[in-house]
Scaffold this motif. Structure first.
Motif, PDB file in Angstrom:
ATOM      1  N   ASP A  11     -12.180  44.289 -12.213  1.00 54.39           N
ATOM      2  CA  ASP A  11     -13.530  43.908 -12.623  1.00 54.39           C
ATOM      3  C   ASP A  11     -14.006  44.860 -13.708  1.00 54.39           C
ATOM      4  OD1 ASP A  11     -14.621  42.991  -9.302  1.00 54.39           O
ATOM      5  OD2 ASP A  11     -13.675  41.795 -10.845  1.00 54.39           O
ATOM      6  N   SER A  29     -18.644  39.184  -8.436  1.00 53.28           N
ATOM      7  CA  SER A  29     -18.361  39.106  -9.869  1.00 53.28           C
ATOM      8  C   SER A  29     -16.880  38.980 -10.199  1.00 53.28           C
ATOM      9  CB  SER A  29     -18.933  40.343 -10.563  1.00 53.28           C
ATOM     10  OG  SER A  29     -18.322  41.506 -10.036  1.00 53.28           O
ATOM     11  N   GLY A  30     -16.025  38.974  -9.191  1.00 53.49           N
ATOM     12  CA  GLY A  30     -14.609  38.828  -9.504  1.00 53.49           C
ATOM     13  C   GLY A  30     -13.702  39.112  -8.329  1.00 53.49           C
ATOM     14  N   VAL A  80     -19.889  32.661  -5.946  1.00 54.39           N
ATOM     15  CA  VAL A  80     -19.380  33.058  -7.255  1.00 54.39           C
ATOM     16  C   VAL A  80     -19.596  31.893  -8.212  1.00 54.39           C
ATOM     17  CG1 VAL A  80     -16.992  32.307  -6.809  1.00 54.39           C
ATOM     18  CG2 VAL A  80     -17.423  34.103  -8.484  1.00 54.39           C
ATOM     19  N   THR A  88     -13.688  35.635 -12.527  1.00 55.79           N
ATOM     20  CA  THR A  88     -14.168  34.522 -11.707  1.00 55.79           C
ATOM     21  C   THR A  88     -13.366  33.252 -12.002  1.00 55.79           C
ATOM     22  OG1 THR A  88     -15.954  33.946 -13.249  1.00 55.79           O
ATOM     23  CG2 THR A  88     -16.492  35.482 -11.471  1.00 55.79           C
TER      24      THR A  88
END
Length: 140
Positions: A11, A29-30, A80, A88
């Motif tokens: 990330d 976020s990831g 997400v 993502t």
């Protein structure tokens, strides 16, 4: 592991890991953040994969928040946006998401259930079947 992605950068920001807040929908976020949550969670985790342009996703968001509140002692709720960044998008690809919103329930870090659609009754049924370890589960 639930999926393996080769060559993915971590990330963007190596930020401090904050565990998810129970009773809330926690934005991720990831992949790195998702991995940390799955590794440390003692509860099942449900991930909503949505897209900013998806009207059914927007319409279901408030219902998802109500489910998060009502099931706060049983399940960790994550969300997400699939088009937000490279990481993502990699989650969307690795989970082979073809419709939105899509939902993935992880149990002990492994995919237990996947389903799609902004239907409140179907969502409730999938959660109940998972909790009761039902076998008639729709997979993508």
């Amino acid at each position: 592991k639930y999926f393996k992605i080769g060559g993915l950068k971590a990330d963007r920001a190596a930020k401090k890991f904050d565990p998810p807040v129970q009773g809330e929908v926690n934005m991720i976020s990831g992949k790195t953040e998702l991995d940390k949550i799955l590794e440390t969670s003692e509860k099942p985790v449900i991930l909503m994969i949505a897209f900013h342009w998806c009207r059914p996703c927007k319409g279901f968001s408030k219902k998802y928040e109500r489910f998060a509140d009502s099931l706060k002692d049983e399940i960790t709720f994550l969300k997400v946006y699939g088009e937000e960044n490279e990481d993502t998008k990699a989650i969307v690809k690795a989970l082979a998401i073809k419709a939105s919103p899509s939902f993935c329930i992880f149990d002990k870090g492994e995919v237990a259930v996947m389903f799609k659609g902004a239907n409140e009754e179907k969502f409730r049924t999938q959660i109940l079947e998972f909790q009761n370890k039902g076998v008639d589960i729709e997979n993508q």
